[in-house]
Design an enzyme around this catalytic site. Structure first.
Site, PDB file in Angstrom:
ATOM      1  N   GLU A 178       6.476  45.757  64.507  1.00  0.00           N
ATOM      2  CA  GLU A 178       7.183  45.669  65.799  1.00  0.00           C
ATOM      3  C   GLU A 178       8.004  46.923  66.097  1.00  0.00           C
ATOM      4  OE1 GLU A 178       9.422  41.997  65.812  1.00  0.00           O
ATOM      5  OE2 GLU A 178       7.681  40.802  65.221  1.00  0.00           O
ATOM      6  N   GLU A 270       1.997  37.609  64.244  1.00  0.00           N
ATOM      7  CA  GLU A 270       3.083  36.616  64.272  1.00  0.00           C
ATOM      8  C   GLU A 270       2.973  35.854  65.578  1.00  0.00           C
ATOM      9  OE1 GLU A 270       7.139  37.917  63.757  1.00  0.00           O
ATOM     10  OE2 GLU A 270       6.580  39.329  62.163  1.00  0.00           O
TER      11      GLU A 270
END
EC number: 3.2.1.78
Length: 342
Positions: A178, A270
């Site tokens: 991320e 995720e």
């Protein structure tokens, strides 16, 4: 065939590391064989307590195919403060039971932790708000203490990855995740130092430590942060729709397709709520696996402390649908990945 997928699902089972282990090659061959037609169910283990897998099994009769683990508590700046690493033995057990292993690393900054309660304690040292550690300064000066500490931390994680390699375990390895969001220190100074750290980590783990069991999952989530096809095996996207929102996440799948002209496997590395497998198939978002985040995303505790399905994000009905769906694969459906044909 959806137009945007034309020709993009045929991925050659070739890893970026020319010395990749046989079991890493076997796993990659299997992943390429199912891509576009099946999705692997996946679940992240909790960091403190780990009820997720049994909650899913009791509800659905199945274990997820992919187990998600985290080297968070292996970070030296956490171990110095009393954290106890747990996930390497859990991952070994998961593999021995027939599951696929993926690891991320919530990398606590190696120094310069703010350590102020309540929101910026040392245990949140992977967040940009909880440290003044400067990745750009570190990566610009290889003689600096900061750069040396980054290498020290990578070397510590290498010891754990070597334990997994010694067990014959291929790892879907997802570091520096991320990054483009900027909320983690490794993404706080823009793409350049982060990409440099990714390449340095690849070189160090592969060439210095001889780790050939890693399948490199890049999860930068923006084209500017893409380190190049020669540094990426698989692209991952982390997506958290609103509670009880079961979508295919097609827009993000298309975005991931756009990072490179090369054909790369794409995973939902995720998620919060589960994606609807019917919509995934209909709309052309064939995520290779999903990995639901832990704790309240899948389970909850009752007044007596017993764990059960938590329905805040994904209702039981959708959980049952997902795990029973012909599009998804559970652990019992996996082949013997130590004998899969190369």
């Amino acid at each position: 065939m959806k137009d945007h997928l034309q020709g993009r699902l045929a991925v050659e089972p070739k890893l970026i590391n020319p010395a990749a282990s046989d079991n890493a090659k076997r796993l990659m061959a299997y992943l390429c064989s199912i891509y576009g037609t099946r999705t692997l169910t996946g679940q992240q283990y909790g960091v403190v307590s780990t009820p997720e897998m049994e909650v899913i099994r009791l509800a659905t009769g199945k274990y997820p195919a992919v187990g998600g683990f985290d080297f968070m508590n292996d970070s030296p700046s956490r171990v110095e403060r009393g954290s106890v690493p747990t996930d390497t033995p859990l991952a070994i057990d998961w593999w021995r039971r027939g599951g696929i292993v993926t690891f991320c690393w919530h990398w606590n900054a190696p120094k310069d932790l703010i350590d102020e309660a309540p929101d910026n304690g040392w245990h949140r040292g992977f967040y940009t708000t909880a440290t003044t550690f400067d990745i750009a300064a570190a990566m610009n000066d290889e003689s600096s203490e900061e750069y040396g500490l980054l290498m020290r931390d990578i070397d510590v994680i290498a010891v754990n990855l070597k334990r997994l390699q010694d067990e014959g375990i291929p790892v879907l390895w997802r570091p520096l995740h991320e990054a483009s969001g900027g909320w983690f220190w490794w993404g706080a100074k823009g793409p350049e130092p982060c990409v440099k750290l990714w390449k340095t980590m690849y070189d160090r783990l592969t060439n210095l430590h001889g780790l050939n069991n890693l399948i490199w999952v890049w999860n930068g989530q923006h084209q500017d942060w893409y380190p190049g096809d020669e540094y990426v095996d698989i692209i991952g996207e982390d997506i958290y729709p609103p509670e009880r929102t079961y979508v295919s996440n097609i827009d993000r799948f298309r975005q991931a397709l756009g990072y490179t002209a090369a054909n790369k496997l794409i995973a939902l590395s995720e998620n919060g709520p589960l994606p609807d497998p019917d919509k995934m198939a209909e709309e052309g978002a064939p995520w290779l696996w999903n990995c639901t985040w832990y704790g309240g995303f899948v389970c909850s505790q009752d007044a007596d402390g017993q764990w059960g399905v938590g329905e805040q994000y994904t209702e039981r009905e959708m959980l049952l649908k997902y795990y029973a769906h012909p599009y998804t694969l559970t652990r019992d459906e996996l082949p013997d990945l130590t004998a899969y044909p190369l």
